[in-house]
Each structure stands twice: as structure tokens, then as C-alpha cells.
Design a protein around this motif. Structure first.
Motif, mmCIF file in Angstrom:
data_model
loop_
_atom_site.group_PDB
_atom_site.id
_atom_site.type_symbol
_atom_site.label_atom_id
_atom_site.label_comp_id
_atom_site.label_asym_id
_atom_site.label_seq_id
_atom_site.Cartn_x
_atom_site.Cartn_y
_atom_site.Cartn_z
ATOM 1 N N ALA A 156 -11.294 -0.068 5.840
ATOM 2 C CA ALA A 156 -11.993 -1.298 5.442
ATOM 3 C C ALA A 156 -12.921 -1.025 4.263
ATOM 4 C CB ALA A 156 -12.784 -1.849 6.615
ATOM 5 N N GLY A 157 -12.842 -1.902 3.272
ATOM 6 C CA GLY A 157 -13.654 -1.750 2.076
ATOM 7 C C GLY A 157 -12.921 -1.099 0.931
ATOM 8 N N ASP A 158 -11.842 -0.384 1.230
ATOM 9 C CA ASP A 158 -11.033 0.242 0.188
ATOM 10 C C ASP A 158 -10.099 -0.813 -0.394
ATOM 11 O OD1 ASP A 158 -9.182 1.727 -1.350
ATOM 12 O OD2 ASP A 158 -9.492 3.498 -0.090
ATOM 13 N N PRO A 159 -10.130 -1.071 -1.693
ATOM 14 C CA PRO A 159 -9.304 -2.132 -2.281
ATOM 15 C C PRO A 159 -7.861 -1.717 -2.544
ATOM 16 C CG PRO A 159 -10.619 -1.103 -3.996
ATOM 17 C CD PRO A 159 -11.042 -0.463 -2.701
ATOM 18 N N SER A 160 -7.522 -0.499 -2.209
ATOM 19 C CA SER A 160 -6.187 0.009 -2.521
ATOM 20 C C SER A 160 -5.204 -0.264 -1.389
ATOM 21 C CB SER A 160 -6.248 1.520 -2.789
ATOM 22 O OG SER A 160 -4.952 2.067 -2.803
ATOM 23 N N ALA A 161 -4.142 -1.006 -1.684
ATOM 24 C CA ALA A 161 -3.079 -1.226 -0.695
ATOM 25 C C ALA A 161 -2.408 0.088 -0.346
ATOM 26 C CB ALA A 161 -2.057 -2.214 -1.252
ATOM 27 N N GLN A 162 -2.324 0.975 -1.324
ATOM 28 C CA GLN A 162 -1.718 2.279 -1.078
ATOM 29 C C GLN A 162 -2.489 3.043 -0.009
ATOM 30 O OE1 GLN A 162 -1.346 4.719 -4.552
ATOM 31 N NE2 GLN A 162 -0.666 6.524 -3.406
ATOM 32 N N ALA A 163 -3.816 2.985 -0.070
ATOM 33 C CA ALA A 163 -4.634 3.681 0.925
ATOM 34 C C ALA A 163 -4.410 3.100 2.316
ATOM 35 C CB ALA A 163 -6.109 3.581 0.541
ATOM 36 N N VAL A 164 -4.231 1.787 2.387
ATOM 37 C CA VAL A 164 -4.014 1.130 3.682
ATOM 38 C C VAL A 164 -2.714 1.591 4.323
ATOM 39 C CG1 VAL A 164 -3.680 -1.079 4.843
ATOM 40 C CG2 VAL A 164 -5.366 -0.883 3.007
ATOM 41 N N VAL A 165 -1.629 1.533 3.561
ATOM 42 C CA VAL A 165 -0.339 1.876 4.157
ATOM 43 C C VAL A 165 -0.228 3.375 4.408
ATOM 44 C CG1 VAL A 165 0.807 -0.158 3.207
ATOM 45 C CG2 VAL A 165 0.801 1.961 1.884
ATOM 46 N N GLN A 166 -0.865 4.187 3.567
ATOM 47 C CA GLN A 166 -0.862 5.630 3.807
ATOM 48 C C GLN A 166 -1.589 5.947 5.116
ATOM 49 O OE1 GLN A 166 0.538 8.118 1.788
ATOM 50 N NE2 GLN A 166 0.030 9.572 3.422
#
Length: 545
Positions: A156-166
Motif C-alpha cells: 500500500a502506497g507504492d504506485p507501481s503495479a509491478q511492485a504489486v504483482v511481484q
């Protein structure tokens, strides 16, 4: 083209489906080999592959509609197509759950596709999947999906979709490694959950689709876990809660929410491994039962079941109440006297459906009695008769007759079912074979328009020849031969090996000859069989198997 780290557009959805299908194709055999729960039938990898194949096909169809222009589909269109394709093509317990996971994600991603929406989508997917399973069990794909969502939420708070799916992928990997310690059957076999492993593979593809690169830790590999042998799998499954069910029953169902709630309760009492996914009037129903006919009949009472698939888990798992030879009968509703004679010759008891006068439940009960059998298969051959037939079957059961209702919606489906009827085999096996034959038969018919009206094919005028496929008007023609050819061509476009033609009372034999020649010249290896005996006002019935 590589996606940016905060991009989950329609192209990414398409890429995800393609990569997931490719990955499951590679992993299918390995996933099948560790499939010991809920049934050790070695098909989880295959079922997941076929489910994703259907999802990918639906997404490709959306993109195909844009090939003539420079635009691409909206992400909402792509994710909805993915979810719908998975729903209608879901196979097995694992495929059905995956379809619900994709549907849950689509419900959120249709409204946005940034990092926040991805986190919400993964959470919605995990929740929806648990709600679809009648009795969730930890150590399964549900646990892995929940772990993926929780790991994504921690970004939460990270704007990167890549970080979410990783993060979701890493959380799923960790949860999968822990499944042998959560579910005893997996621990005894020394394997991780097969469905969970499939989900990890799908999430790995999602990481690559969003970031343009494979996950930084590479493909997940289970250390020191070898494919379980068939003997070991059967030994493990014998101690599982699902032990004993003889059949897997899956069908698509058109029904309202209230009817589906009642269906869940009924199927939960009939068997186990119950998963009902979908919504908005279309559902995919999966259950393991001993009485396949009762599971299908429950669907008939709830709405309109179709694409019915019944799989026998093996004779060694079956515990039938009628193991001794039993006198068996088949009751068939027919639209004309010609088919009545044909079905009677095949040993069936027939009920004639006159134009505008469908048989009442009492007539069907009388026919069941006239069959003079302890076991009876009932073929209504009309979608409008499903409730009447269900009432008749219930009445006959109170008299000690074992009745299986197969929800045939057209006479050609009944003919297909009757063709594979074998009274010498067990009742359940006979019902499975007949249901499969009916379900594999697409049906069409010709009718004469009585008045001007709107149809799915446009406006028809009184006297026009209407070509119906699966109950919907698909062709409006001026004459019977031309309309018949158009309907046959449309039906065979989806494939087929046998065309069945049932001529109406006043239709000349020359029509059958002309249509046989049309099929022979246009479709190699497709056979045609002709019967006479359709009802009044229906020039032609068409079946494609």
C-alpha cells in the motif's frame, strides 16, 4: 513492447492470458502428476490449461474486433472477456475456482487499472473464490490466493503495479510451499497443492505481462518434491474428506440469484467439492456426487443447465445402490408419430407432444409407470417441459421408481441419448453416457413465422422461414431449402461429425436428399442421418454432434 511499471492496460491483459496459457502448457503434466486433492484423478494441470485457453480465446476475439482500426479495446472489455471466457470454459474444481478468481479481478479492473486497483482486484478475487466454495479448506488454491492478496496489500502506497504483482507472486510462492503442512493428504503424498501451483504459474505470467520481464526469482520449483505415483495418490485420497463420490458434474446454468442459492443448498446435501461461480444470470456449477442424475436435475429445477459434463471417477470408487441387474426403461417425449415409432423400436415408452398441447406431469407419470421398470430415464426433449418433467420424476420416486431426468431440450438430443442407451450397464453409467451424448448435440429447427416480429436476426414477416439455433432465431429466409442450408452451415462452423435431420410431416424426401448432398460436398468426414416424424408446423429439426 515492454509494459511500464504502472501499466495494466488491455494489451497487458492479452499478454497475461497468452503467457499464462504458454506456462500452463509447459507445466500441465507436472501439475497433473501432483494432483491428489480433492480427488487423485491427475487432471488439475489440464483443467487449468483448458480454462485459461478459453479465457485467452475470448480476449483474442475482443482484439479481433479492432483489427480493422488503429484502436485497441478498453481494459474493461478485455478483463470482462477474460472472465467470461474462463467462466464458460472452466474445467474441474481448480478451473472453476480460477474462473472465479479472474471474475473477481475483472470486477475491479474494469473500473481502473493502477496499482491501487490491482491490490483491490487481488483482494476481491480471493474473497470471491472463498465465497464460491461451499466448504473452504486451507492448504489449497484458496490459501494461496489469500496469501497473494495479503502480500499485495502490504505494498500500500507504492504506485507501481509491478511492485504489486511481484509481491502477490512472492506471497503465493511462500504460501504454496507451506501447503503440505496444512493439508494432511498433501503431507502424506509429499507434494504441494496442485491448484495452488497452477495459480503461482498464472501469477508468474502476470508479473511478466505487467513488467515485461519474468519474476526476478525465476520460475517456482518445489525442492525435493517428486511427482506422486498413482498408487500413492490413491492411498492419500482414500483418507481425504472427498472420498466416495462417483462422479464429477459440471454445467453452465442460466438462473437468478435466489434459485442459485437454493441450488447450492441442495447440491451441498448431495455431494462435496461444491463450487458455484459466476453471476449476472450465468453460472458455472461444479460438484462431486454419487447420483449424477440428481445433480443435473437440481440444475433443471434452478434454471437452464447446458454444456453438461459428467466424469466417472472410476469403477473402484463407485458405491451404487442398485448393483444387481435391474429392469430399466426410457420415457421419451416426441413431437410427431414418426419419431414415436422410431423410439418405440428402440425400446422406449413415448409421450406425444401435440402442437400447443404439451404433456402434463400426470401424462409423464403414467408413461413412467407404463415403462414397467424399477429404473427409468426421462427425456423431455423440450426446455419448456423441464419443470413438468421434474415434478413427474419426483412423483414417480414416491412410488419407489428410480428416475433420472436428463434435461434434453430438443428431439435430436433425445435421439442422441437414446442411441447410446445400454440397459445392461449400471444405471449411473447409462445416465452419464446418455447425458454426455445429449449435451454434445447442438440443435436447430425451422419454423414458419406467423406474424411480423422482431428477432435476433432482424425483423421477420408473416410467412418467412425462420432458422433457429439453440432456441434463438439465427436466420430469416424465404424458402425451406435455403434456410436449412444456412442453418446447417452455421452449426457446422463450430465443428461436428454427424448431422441428424428430422423431416416434418409434409416435407418432401427431396429436401433430405438435397441437404445430404450439401453436407457431403461441403464437409468432409461429416455423416448425415435422416428420420421422418417431426411435428406439425415444424418443417425440419437439425442436430449436430
Amino acid at each position: 513492447m515492454q509494459q511500464t511499471a504502472d501499466d495494466m492496460d488491455a494489451v497487458a491483459v492479452r499478454t497475461w492470458c497468452s503467457l499464462a496459457l504458454e506456462a500452463l502448457g509447459r507445466e500441465r503434466a507436472a501439475i497433473d502428476a501432483i494432483n491428489v486433492y480433492p480427488v487423485a484423478d491427475g487432471d488439475t494441470g489440464t483443467n487449468l490449461y483448458l480454462t485459461v485457453e478459453s479465457a485467452a480465446g475470448a480476449v483474442e476475439a475482443v482484439f479481433a474486433a479492432h483489427e480493422t482500426g488503429s484502436s485497441v479495446p478498453a481494459v474493461a472489455d478485455a478483463v470482462r472477456a477474460m472472465a467470461h471466457g474462463a467462466l464458460i470454459g472452466a474445467r474441474g474444481n481448480s478451473g472453476t475456482i480460477l474462473a472465479q478468481l479472474l471474475r473477481g479481478m475483472a470486477e475491479v479492473l474494469a473500473d481502473g487499472h493502477d496499482a491501487d486497483q490491482l491490490r483491490l482486484a487481488l483482494a476481491r478475487a480471493a474473497t470471491a473464490a472463498r465465497q464460491a466454495v461451499a466448504h473452504p479448506v486451507e492448504g489449497t488454491v484458496l490459501t494461496v490466493a489469500t496469501a497473494a492478496a495479503e502480500a499485495a496489500a502490504r505494498t500500500a502506497g507504492d504506485p507501481s503495479a509491478q511492485a504489486v504483482v511481484q509481491a502477490a507472486y512472492e506471497g503465493a510462492r511462500t504460501a504454496l510451499d507451506e501447503t503440505p503442512g496444512q493439508l494432511a493428504v498433501l503431507g502424506r503424498a509429499g507434494v504441494v497443492d496442485a491448484g495452488g501451483r497452477g495459480l503461482v504459474t498464472v501469477l508468474e505470467a502476470l508479473v511478466e505481462a505487467v513488467s515485461g520481464e519474468a519474476p526476478e526469482h525465476g520460475i517456482w520449483v518445489a525442492p525435493d518434491i517428486a511427482p506422486v505415483t498413482t498408487a500413492a495418490a490413491e492411498d492419500c485420497a482414500a483418507g481425504g474428506p472427498q472420498d466416495g463420490s462417483a462422479f464429477e458434474v459440471i454445467y453452465l446454468l442460466e438462473a437468478g440469484d435466489d434459485a442459485v442459492d437454493r441450488l447450492r443448498a441442495r447440491l451441498d446435501g448431495l455431494g462435496d467439492s461444491l463450487v458455484v461461480v459466476g453471476g449476472d444470470g450465468l453460472w458455472n456449477v461444479h460438484v462431486h456426487v454419487d447420483d449424477a442424475g440428481a445433480a443435473v436435475e437440481a440444475g433443471v429445477e434452478a434454471g437452464r443447465p447446458y454444456r453438461i459434463r459428467i466424469t466417472h471417477f472410476g469403477a473402484d470408487r463407485v458405491h451404487l445402490p442398485h448393483s444387481e441387474p435391474a429392469l430399466r426403461g426410457v420415457v421419451v417425449v416426441v413431437p410427431g408419430p414418426g419419431l414415436s415409432g422410431l423410439c418405440s423400436e428402440a425400446g422406449a415408452t413415448t409421450v406425444l407432444a401435440r402442437p400447443g398441447e404439451p404433456p402434463a406431469s400426470g401424462e409423464l407419470v403414467d408413461a413412467i409407470r407404463r415403462a414397467h421398470a424399477r429404473e427409468v430415464v426421462l427425456l423431455p426433449n423440450d426446455a419448456e417441459l423441464r419443470h413438468t418433467a421434474a415434478a413427474a420424476a419426483e412423483q414417480a420416486r414416491t412410488e419407489g421408481i428410480r428416475v433420472a431426468l436428463i434435461p434434453t431440450r430438443a428431439a435430436v438430443q433425445g435421439i442422441a441419448a437414446l442411441a447410446v442407451h445400454e440397459p445392461d450397464r449400471s444405471f449411473d453409467e447409462d445416465v452419464v453416457a446418455m447425458t454426455a451424448a445429449a449435451g454434445a448435440t447442438r440443435y436447430g429447427e425451422l419454423a414458419v413465422a406467423e406474424r411480423q416480429s422482431w428477432t435476433m436476426a432482424g425483423i421477420c414477416q408473416a410467412g418467412d422461414i425462420l432458422g433457429l439455433i439453440e432456441g434463438d432465431v439465427a436466420v430469416i429466409g424465404e424458402d425451406v431449402p435455403g434456410t436449412a442450408r444456412a442453418v446447417i452451415d452455421r452449426m457446422l462452423a463450430a465443428g461436428g461429425e454427424l448431422v441428424t435431420l428430422v423431416l416434418g410431416e409434409d416435407v418432401p424426401d427431396a429436401l433430405a436428399d438435397a441437404l445430404e448432398e450439401h453436407v457431403r460436398e461441403g464437409y468432409l468426414a461429416v455423416d448425415t442421418v435422416v428420420y421422418r416424424g417431426g411435428g406439425q408446423g415444424t418443417p425440419l429439426l437439425i442436430g449436430v454432434e
